[in-house]
Write a protein that holds these residues in place. Sequence first.
Motif, PDB file in Angstrom:
ATOM      1  N   LEU A 108     -10.245   5.758   0.346  1.00  0.00           N
ATOM      2  CA  LEU A 108      -9.064   4.906   0.316  1.00  0.00           C
ATOM      3  C   LEU A 108      -9.095   3.917   1.477  1.00  0.00           C
ATOM      4  O   LEU A 108      -8.802   2.731   1.327  1.00  0.00           O
ATOM      5  CB  LEU A 108      -7.808   5.779   0.397  1.00  0.00           C
ATOM      6  CG  LEU A 108      -6.491   5.045   0.312  1.00  0.00           C
ATOM      7  CD1 LEU A 108      -6.276   4.467  -1.068  1.00  0.00           C
ATOM      8  CD2 LEU A 108      -5.335   5.963   0.675  1.00  0.00           C
ATOM      9  N   MET A 109      -9.470   4.420   2.631  1.00  0.00           N
ATOM     10  CA  MET A 109      -9.544   3.559   3.805  1.00  0.00           C
ATOM     11  C   MET A 109     -10.540   2.432   3.583  1.00  0.00           C
ATOM     12  O   MET A 109     -10.273   1.282   3.925  1.00  0.00           O
ATOM     13  CB  MET A 109     -10.007   4.364   5.016  1.00  0.00           C
ATOM     14  CG  MET A 109      -9.096   5.514   5.319  1.00  0.00           C
ATOM     15  SD  MET A 109      -8.649   5.435   7.034  1.00  0.00           S
ATOM     16  CE  MET A 109      -7.694   6.886   7.190  1.00  0.00           C
ATOM     17  N   VAL A 154       0.840  -1.207   0.000  1.00  0.00           N
ATOM     18  CA  VAL A 154       0.000   0.000   0.000  1.00  0.00           C
ATOM     19  C   VAL A 154       0.871   1.252   0.000  1.00  0.00           C
ATOM     20  O   VAL A 154       2.064   1.192   0.293  1.00  0.00           O
ATOM     21  CB  VAL A 154      -0.952   0.026   1.229  1.00  0.00           C
ATOM     22  CG1 VAL A 154      -1.832  -1.214   1.274  1.00  0.00           C
ATOM     23  CG2 VAL A 154      -0.172   0.155   2.529  1.00  0.00           C
ATOM     24  N   GLY A 155       0.248   2.386  -0.316  1.00  0.00           N
ATOM     25  CA  GLY A 155       0.981   3.650  -0.305  1.00  0.00           C
ATOM     26  C   GLY A 155       0.407   4.602  -1.344  1.00  0.00           C
ATOM     27  O   GLY A 155      -0.376   4.199  -2.209  1.00  0.00           O
ATOM     28  N   VAL A 156       0.816   5.843  -1.246  1.00  0.00           N
ATOM     29  CA  VAL A 156       0.317   6.885  -2.147  1.00  0.00           C
ATOM     30  C   VAL A 156       0.853   6.667  -3.571  1.00  0.00           C
ATOM     31  O   VAL A 156       1.916   6.093  -3.747  1.00  0.00           O
ATOM     32  CB  VAL A 156       0.745   8.273  -1.599  1.00  0.00           C
ATOM     33  CG1 VAL A 156       0.455   9.383  -2.593  1.00  0.00           C
ATOM     34  CG2 VAL A 156       0.051   8.549  -0.279  1.00  0.00           C
ATOM     35  N   ASN A 157       0.095   7.108  -4.543  1.00  0.00           N
ATOM     36  CA  ASN A 157       0.505   7.001  -5.950  1.00  0.00           C
ATOM     37  C   ASN A 157       1.871   7.617  -6.192  1.00  0.00           C
ATOM     38  O   ASN A 157       2.162   8.698  -5.676  1.00  0.00           O
ATOM     39  CB  ASN A 157      -0.493   7.732  -6.840  1.00  0.00           C
ATOM     40  CG  ASN A 157      -1.530   6.784  -7.374  1.00  0.00           C
ATOM     41  OD1 ASN A 157      -1.447   5.571  -7.148  1.00  0.00           O
ATOM     42  ND2 ASN A 157      -2.498   7.314  -8.075  1.00  0.00           N
ATOM     43  N   GLY A 158       2.674   6.939  -6.979  1.00  0.00           N
ATOM     44  CA  GLY A 158       3.963   7.485  -7.392  1.00  0.00           C
ATOM     45  C   GLY A 158       5.092   7.199  -6.411  1.00  0.00           C
ATOM     46  O   GLY A 158       6.242   7.551  -6.667  1.00  0.00           O
ATOM     47  N   THR A 159       4.782   6.577  -5.289  1.00  0.00           N
ATOM     48  CA  THR A 159       5.840   6.305  -4.311  1.00  0.00           C
ATOM     49  C   THR A 159       6.724   5.139  -4.760  1.00  0.00           C
ATOM     50  O   THR A 159       7.872   5.027  -4.318  1.00  0.00           O
ATOM     51  CB  THR A 159       5.258   5.978  -2.920  1.00  0.00           C
ATOM     52  OG1 THR A 159       4.262   4.966  -3.074  1.00  0.00           O
ATOM     53  CG2 THR A 159       4.624   7.199  -2.276  1.00  0.00           C
ATOM     54  N   GLY A 160       6.176   4.279  -5.624  1.00  0.00           N
ATOM     55  CA  GLY A 160       6.980   3.146  -6.109  1.00  0.00           C
ATOM     56  C   GLY A 160       6.413   1.783  -5.739  1.00  0.00           C
ATOM     57  O   GLY A 160       7.165   0.809  -5.677  1.00  0.00           O
ATOM     58  N   LYS A 161       5.098   1.705  -5.532  1.00  0.00           N
ATOM     59  CA  LYS A 161       4.488   0.419  -5.147  1.00  0.00           C
ATOM     60  C   LYS A 161       4.657  -0.650  -6.219  1.00  0.00           C
ATOM     61  O   LYS A 161       5.136  -1.747  -5.934  1.00  0.00           O
ATOM     62  CB  LYS A 161       2.977   0.599  -4.905  1.00  0.00           C
ATOM     63  CG  LYS A 161       2.614   1.347  -3.659  1.00  0.00           C
ATOM     64  CD  LYS A 161       1.106   1.447  -3.521  1.00  0.00           C
ATOM     65  CE  LYS A 161       0.434   2.169  -4.659  1.00  0.00           C
ATOM     66  NZ  LYS A 161       0.852   3.562  -4.823  1.00  0.00           N
ATOM     67  N   GLU A 182       7.654   7.149  13.814  1.00  0.00           N
ATOM     68  CA  GLU A 182       6.276   7.572  13.571  1.00  0.00           C
ATOM     69  C   GLU A 182       5.322   6.378  13.616  1.00  0.00           C
ATOM     70  O   GLU A 182       4.263   6.438  14.223  1.00  0.00           O
ATOM     71  CB  GLU A 182       6.180   8.266  12.209  1.00  0.00           C
ATOM     72  CG  GLU A 182       4.800   8.768  11.841  1.00  0.00           C
ATOM     73  CD  GLU A 182       4.300   9.842  12.788  1.00  0.00           C
ATOM     74  OE1 GLU A 182       5.084  10.759  13.092  1.00  0.00           O
ATOM     75  OE2 GLU A 182       3.131   9.754  13.239  1.00  0.00           O
ATOM     76  N   LEU A 183       5.701   5.301  12.949  1.00  0.00           N
ATOM     77  CA  LEU A 183       4.794   4.161  12.814  1.00  0.00           C
ATOM     78  C   LEU A 183       5.056   3.047  13.823  1.00  0.00           C
ATOM     79  O   LEU A 183       4.215   2.174  14.007  1.00  0.00           O
ATOM     80  CB  LEU A 183       4.907   3.575  11.409  1.00  0.00           C
ATOM     81  CG  LEU A 183       4.106   4.268  10.317  1.00  0.00           C
ATOM     82  CD1 LEU A 183       4.392   3.621   8.978  1.00  0.00           C
ATOM     83  CD2 LEU A 183       2.614   4.202  10.621  1.00  0.00           C
ATOM     84  N   VAL A 239      -1.358   8.545   7.971  1.00  0.00           N
ATOM     85  CA  VAL A 239      -2.667   8.178   7.408  1.00  0.00           C
ATOM     86  C   VAL A 239      -2.769   6.664   7.215  1.00  0.00           C
ATOM     87  O   VAL A 239      -3.726   6.027   7.653  1.00  0.00           O
ATOM     88  CB  VAL A 239      -2.899   8.889   6.055  1.00  0.00           C
ATOM     89  CG1 VAL A 239      -4.131   8.334   5.357  1.00  0.00           C
ATOM     90  CG2 VAL A 239      -3.035  10.387   6.257  1.00  0.00           C
ATOM     91  N   PHE A 240      -1.754   6.089   6.569  1.00  0.00           N
ATOM     92  CA  PHE A 240      -1.824   4.657   6.289  1.00  0.00           C
ATOM     93  C   PHE A 240      -1.672   3.830   7.560  1.00  0.00           C
ATOM     94  O   PHE A 240      -2.225   2.743   7.661  1.00  0.00           O
ATOM     95  CB  PHE A 240      -0.764   4.268   5.257  1.00  0.00           C
ATOM     96  CG  PHE A 240      -1.176   4.568   3.853  1.00  0.00           C
ATOM     97  CD1 PHE A 240      -1.863   3.619   3.108  1.00  0.00           C
ATOM     98  CD2 PHE A 240      -0.926   5.796   3.287  1.00  0.00           C
ATOM     99  CE1 PHE A 240      -2.262   3.896   1.815  1.00  0.00           C
ATOM    100  CE2 PHE A 240      -1.312   6.077   1.998  1.00  0.00           C
ATOM    101  CZ  PHE A 240      -1.988   5.131   1.258  1.00  0.00           C
TER     102      PHE A 240
END
Length: 389
Positions: free
Chosen positions: A289-290, A194-201, A357-358, A327-328
Amino acid sequence: MNDLLWLWITLAVLVVVSVGFVGYRRRPGTRAPLPPPTPGTTPDAVEPPTATQEPGAVATTEAPTDLEAPPAVEVPEAVGGRLARLRGRLARSGSPLGSRLLAVLSRDHLTEDDWDELEETLLLADVGAGPAGELIESLRTRVRVLGVRDPASVRALLREELIALVDPTLDRSLATEPRTAEDGSRVPAVVLVVGVNGTGKTTTVGKLARVLVAEDRTVVLGAADTFRAAAADQLETWGARVGVRTVRSERDGADPAAVAFDAVRTGRTEGVDVVLVDTAGRLQNKAGLMDELGKIRRVITKEAPLSEVLLVLDATTGQNGLNQARVFGEIAGVTGIVLTKLDGTAKGGIVVAVQRELGVPVKLVGLGEGPDDLAPFDPQEFVDGLLGD
Ligand SMILES: Nc1nc2c(ncn2[C@@H]2O[C@H](COP(=O)(O)OP(=O)(O)O)[C@@H](O)[C@H]2O)c(=O)[nH]1
Ligand SMILES: [Mg+2]
């Protein structure tokens, strides 16, 4: 006369040997390396949906897909020692954190200003205020107590402190072992990415498939980013290069959870070791998204337990990446972080900040756009990369 004869024989032998050598060099079947897949483009090898398929039906595409010219299946590079590449890449991405810290630490007498400068350097490298303060505090005490002066000893102390900050005690292994279900059947390990678009998933899923193939594991990919067909094409291209099949939908906007479920079911039926599920990451609508990720999770776990939920973060995005992590972190039950594009930033400190953070370890790092530019994360090697030679 005899001399002339020998000259001719020698010449003839030379000609035969060199012709044979050229022939050997040109022997057909020697595999030329394929160019890396172009993200977001439709490869020629991907066929349009066949007429017999219902629109929206989830298709399991056999890799390779083009029967006329089956792409050669690549043998991916082994994983060991990949992180060492970071050193060279960091050296090229501006002034690395390590060398700036060492420049200050090598001054004869460290003043209050010097210590401030060190802390600032850590902050600029995205280490985060808390961890930066801790490191300075601890390093200062040790330098004073031990009365350390020479650069080599100070460097050794800094190395120890940085490693402690990255935390070598965290379990960074990837859970990719198949499991046994309650009914005794074998279920593949399922890794959700998972992850935001463009991060490299998608890139990470592709690279990870290669790592697993290099370790003789069997893999199925699930293209649960159904927002654009190109996303599934991109994943399929990665899979095809190493002979791994991709379960996908032929229709844009199909239910991602259905595709994820199908991928896991396919993996289970075929008895593969690992199913890697790629997802979309549109953040415009956090609630949406959630819901989507929540549903994917629920549906997958009907078929097999989730072994890993990997959150992919772009190391170059700094504070923004941390916000994404937040968020994730709320939704996805993240078990590990993949930090991509470490090759493009001198801010390696984000590793520390994001783990804090996580409360989840960085397990993998992306070191470039090349197919084998994904490395298991190792604190010692990473810090050595930061500190350079
Ligand atoms: N330099 C670099 N680029 C990367 C890395 N990982 C991914 N990328 C690039 O980031 C872009 C987006 O990747 P993609 O996998 O499509 O992102 P997604 O939208 O999250 O699936 C592509 O151009 C990738 O080649 C990395 O570790 N280093
Ligand atoms: Mg993608």
